[in-house]
Design an enzyme around this catalytic site. Structure first.
Site, PDB file in Angstrom:
ATOM      1  N   ASP A  22      36.242 -62.877 -54.796  1.00  0.00           N
ATOM      2  CA  ASP A  22      36.481 -61.189 -54.683  1.00  0.00           C
ATOM      3  C   ASP A  22      37.041 -60.969 -53.237  1.00  0.00           C
ATOM      4  OD1 ASP A  22      37.248 -58.511 -55.904  1.00  0.00           O
ATOM      5  OD2 ASP A  22      35.564 -58.278 -55.944  1.00  0.00           O
ATOM      6  N   HIS A  45      41.122 -48.249 -50.387  1.00  0.00           N
ATOM      7  CA  HIS A  45      39.554 -48.231 -50.875  1.00  0.00           C
ATOM      8  C   HIS A  45      39.033 -49.311 -49.923  1.00  0.00           C
ATOM      9  CE1 HIS A  45      36.689 -50.059 -53.814  1.00  0.00           C
ATOM     10  NE2 HIS A  45      37.231 -51.113 -53.050  1.00  0.00           N
ATOM     11  N   GLU A  95      35.970 -51.911 -61.220  1.00  0.00           N
ATOM     12  CA  GLU A  95      37.313 -51.849 -60.451  1.00  0.00           C
ATOM     13  C   GLU A  95      38.360 -52.487 -61.182  1.00  0.00           C
ATOM     14  OE1 GLU A  95      35.181 -53.260 -57.144  1.00  0.00           O
ATOM     15  OE2 GLU A  95      34.410 -51.861 -56.274  1.00  0.00           O
ATOM     16  N   GLU A 137      41.092 -53.783 -60.586  1.00  0.00           N
ATOM     17  CA  GLU A 137      42.002 -55.453 -59.691  1.00  0.00           C
ATOM     18  C   GLU A 137      42.935 -55.955 -60.319  1.00  0.00           C
ATOM     19  OE1 GLU A 137      38.773 -57.160 -57.557  1.00  0.00           O
ATOM     20  OE2 GLU A 137      37.617 -55.879 -57.690  1.00  0.00           O
ATOM     21  N   ASP A 144      35.950 -55.947 -62.553  1.00  0.00           N
ATOM     22  CA  ASP A 144      35.331 -56.135 -61.827  1.00  0.00           C
ATOM     23  C   ASP A 144      34.408 -55.386 -61.754  1.00  0.00           C
ATOM     24  OD1 ASP A 144      33.215 -57.390 -59.900  1.00  0.00           O
ATOM     25  OD2 ASP A 144      34.109 -56.572 -58.504  1.00  0.00           O
ATOM     26  N   ARG A 158      27.261 -49.702 -59.257  1.00  0.00           N
ATOM     27  CA  ARG A 158      26.706 -48.690 -57.684  1.00  0.00           C
ATOM     28  C   ARG A 158      25.205 -49.007 -57.149  1.00  0.00           C
ATOM     29  NH1 ARG A 158      31.474 -49.992 -56.144  1.00  0.00           N
ATOM     30  NH2 ARG A 158      33.528 -49.719 -57.788  1.00  0.00           N
ATOM     31  N   GLN A 192      24.169 -52.286 -56.280  1.00  0.00           N
ATOM     32  CA  GLN A 192      24.093 -52.528 -55.586  1.00  0.00           C
ATOM     33  C   GLN A 192      23.928 -52.146 -53.724  1.00  0.00           C
ATOM     34  OE1 GLN A 192      29.260 -51.650 -54.982  1.00  0.00           O
ATOM     35  NE2 GLN A 192      29.432 -53.106 -53.398  1.00  0.00           N
ATOM     36  N   LYS A 230      26.903 -56.698 -59.434  1.00  0.00           N
ATOM     37  CA  LYS A 230      28.099 -57.840 -60.218  1.00  0.00           C
ATOM     38  C   LYS A 230      28.191 -59.033 -61.304  1.00  0.00           C
ATOM     39  CE  LYS A 230      30.742 -55.461 -57.171  1.00  0.00           C
ATOM     40  NZ  LYS A 230      32.093 -54.084 -56.918  1.00  0.00           N
ATOM     41  N   THR A 278      32.510 -59.936 -65.322  1.00  0.00           N
ATOM     42  CA  THR A 278      33.582 -59.371 -64.968  1.00  0.00           C
ATOM     43  C   THR A 278      34.593 -59.848 -65.867  1.00  0.00           C
ATOM     44  OG1 THR A 278      33.252 -60.582 -62.563  1.00  0.00           O
ATOM     45  CG2 THR A 278      35.438 -60.036 -62.852  1.00  0.00           C
ATOM     46  N   GLU A 330      35.672 -43.687 -56.218  1.00  0.00           N
ATOM     47  CA  GLU A 330      36.287 -42.882 -55.560  1.00  0.00           C
ATOM     48  C   GLU A 330      36.643 -41.492 -55.780  1.00  0.00           C
ATOM     49  OE1 GLU A 330      38.683 -46.154 -53.550  1.00  0.00           O
ATOM     50  OE2 GLU A 330      37.909 -46.704 -54.828  1.00  0.00           O
TER      51      GLU A 330
END
Lengths: 405, 405
Positions: free
Chosen positions: B120, B127, B193, B195, B228, B232, B235, B248, B252, B353
């Site tokens: 990844d 970002h 996420e 991606e 993904d 949070r 993490q 994570k 996925t 975000e």
């Protein structure tokens, strides 16, 4: 103690108490599943032709064929192999074994199993403390999370290689302290990391279902020695904020023989107490390490003499933590311990620790000194439990550094 | 523009200009290699029985059978499929195709290929800047290495799942700011996420040999959409110093159809200039992005509308960087871009975000608000290039959050 009708040279790591599995390529170029005994190898697929094994393994081509079985079957098969090799074996059984024996010197060992997910932990408190002091001299050496969970990260599976594979010095970006921007070239701070890895087997676990800590060892087939080659200068520049990447992904070497957990039972010892007590999902009724002596030699000179027994986080804790989010483990996953280090000089499992990041070079037997590895250097890791007929040895994992291309 | 004798519903992502490969399970439970065209799928293994394909694919069971080929063969096979489907196809060719068609609604899509190594990246400057501001409010949002190399890390292959797979909310350790020690429980800050991932094909590369940047795209078979999923709170507590791990590794999601790079050729656009100029091994004669519109919906409400075209690091740079240390790439490696975000509100590819880490909730069409994902929420990512008959769509990657067990 059972003894064998088959002659096992004194000092061999591969006693009747061991019986590790590996994958070899024979004269015809075919890949075969083997069991090491003394200086010979039993071709298990050939043995299955002459003996009635508890599980069909005729034509078995690699340790993958063993990893997909489960613990009860591993135990039964092991018991059967011990019986076939023991003094009480019938003449017919002995003939079946003799028909499947290959001298070790006549074959080439290859990567024992197909590596699925590869994870590298960071579970020696001495190593994490040593590294923390070197990396963050002004702060607490251990980060706040370290005593609460076994820190780890995913590594690269494609470049896990078997002992004996040469390792080319990687090129990469590094950032000299006095340079305004990074430079590109061969790593100048190439290091080894002495580690021990466990290999999972049995069926794939169920997505979403954690493995309870009490069940964790049922998913571990066995153990290998690991050299987690590391480019320290590449690592220092790249690793924020997502962790090591190219500093590690160029090569990871493992020993060719996977030692079954059953063979290590006599060498299980209490693991060190933990402070603070971890969260309940990481608490064990009986914390167990392995009394496994480890030695690293550089060009024949012993530079590290240490033991795996005092790892802060156990294999069971690593597996229980890693799956607590419901991730899947598969047969052939490799879980490395992180560098095994002690507190005393000469017990640390990497050059960055042994030389205090190059400040105190070590001297080899030929009088030359090292801070990090030179081109042409051979790093050899050995590991063994116990001694004599009861010894269970891992053999070694070795690799020689080739110059950057 | 070539048109097809086969009826393709208006607005279908799977035009004659696309022809993505996927893996489906038919009524008999068998896994089959398919090519999407309109609302039907060509069973390639069945087609190989009736037509003389340029490469033997009779009985092909998954996209693995395509990934192991090479670029010239991919091109030839694609040209042959276009010819078989075009208005100029002979009656015999049309019959061969008709005999291999399966309605999409009658089959179940599964993971298209066996995922080998999964990496990844972190290649959107918007970002990385947004995250840096949220994570380190007092420092420079971009770390010093970010503009010099495409930052990335290895993820977990075993839990890459196909669109439509439910995703169970992970449990894990988190450390509330006001608590003296970590707590255990379901993640409370579950995020998506957005991606885009590329899939490598061709033979495995040679250990020790980097892939030059000019050759990098020859190793890329095609592209998928990626979600993904990220916890949070897990993490934030675990990621120092070795990067994201359990935050994570629980899941996925990828879209079921791998869109070939050839189909994206008309949508290649100049990639943004880089400042400073990167080191020579990362310099490209012609920097190319993909004009690929991306949308994220939560329970049907569009929350993100953005584009893949402005990624700071290109796919070629990612692959050249990753292999500059000599690591091996294999057919079936998955390389995700990192979250695709723009600078404006509504263009960011994650809830952390979009909501400024929960400070500014977003409102869904049903009037409910979200800071992070609730149990039962369905996240759907769509992607497409161009429009009309020339459109190349990716379809979608969707997943629904199940409550923690």
């Amino acid at each position: 103690m059972t003894s064998s009708w088959l002659e096992i040279p004194a000092g061999s790591p591969f006693t009747l108490a061991n019986l590790p599995y590996g994958t070899f390529v024979d004269g015809s170029g075919e890949s075969r599943l083997g069991v090491a005994i003394g200086d010979q190898i039993i071709d298990v697929g050939a043995l299955a032709e002459g003996a009635d094994l508890v599980v069909p393994l005729s034509g078995a081509t690699s340790v993958d064929d063993v990893l997909r079985l489960d613990r009860p079957t591993w135990r039964e098969l092991r018991a059967q192999l011990v019986a076939l090799l023991s003094d009480s074996a019938s003449p017919g059984d002995r003939d079946a074994v003799r028909g499947a024996l290959v001298p070790s010197v006549d074959v080439r060992m290859v990567l024992p199993f197909t590596v699925r997910d590869y994870v590298d932990f960071y579970s020696s408190i001495e190593h994490a403390t040593n590294l923390g002091r070197l990396m963050r001299p002004d702060g607490e050496p251990l980060l706040p999370n370290w005593r609460h969970l076994p820190v780890g990260y995913h590594g690269r599976s494609s470049t896990v290689v078997v002992s004996g594979t040469d390792v080319r010095r990687p090129k990469g970006q590094t950032k000299p302290a006095d340079a305004p921007s990074p430079v590109f070239g061969p790593s100048r701070l190439l290091d080894f990391e002495l580690e021990v890895g466990f290999v999972t087997g049995g069926g794939a676990s169920v997505h979403g279902d954690p493995i309870a800590i009490g069940d964790a060892e049922d998913h571990i087939y066995g153990i290998v020695l690991v050299n987690d080659w590391s480019a320290r200068d590449v690592q220092a520049w790249e690793y924020q904020p997502l962790g090591p990447f190219l500093a590690k992904s160029f090569a990871t070497s493992i020993s060719p023989w996977v030692v079954p957990l059953e063979a290590l039972e006599p060498f299980r010892v209490p693991a060190p107490p933990q402070d603070p007590e971890p969260l309940p999902y990481l608490q064990e009724a009986k914390r167990r390490g392995i009394d496994l002596r480890l030695r690293v030699r550089v060009n024949g000179t012993a530079v590290t003499d240490t033991n795996f027994r005092d790892m802060y986080w156990t294999m069971a804790q690593q597996l229980a933590h890693m799956t607590v989010n419901g991730t899947i483990i598969s047969p052939g996953d490799l879980y490395a311990s992180g560098t095994v280090s002690g507190a005393q000089q000469g017990t640390q499992g990497s050059l960055i620790e042994l030389t205090s990041r190059g400040a105190n070079p070590i001297t080899l037997d030929d009088g030359s000194t090292r801070t990090f590895l030179d081109d042409g250097d051979t790093v050899t890791i050995d590991g063994w439990c116990g001694d004599g007929d009861a010894a269970v040895g891992f053999g070694s994992v070795a690799g020689t550094v080739l110059p950057a291309r």
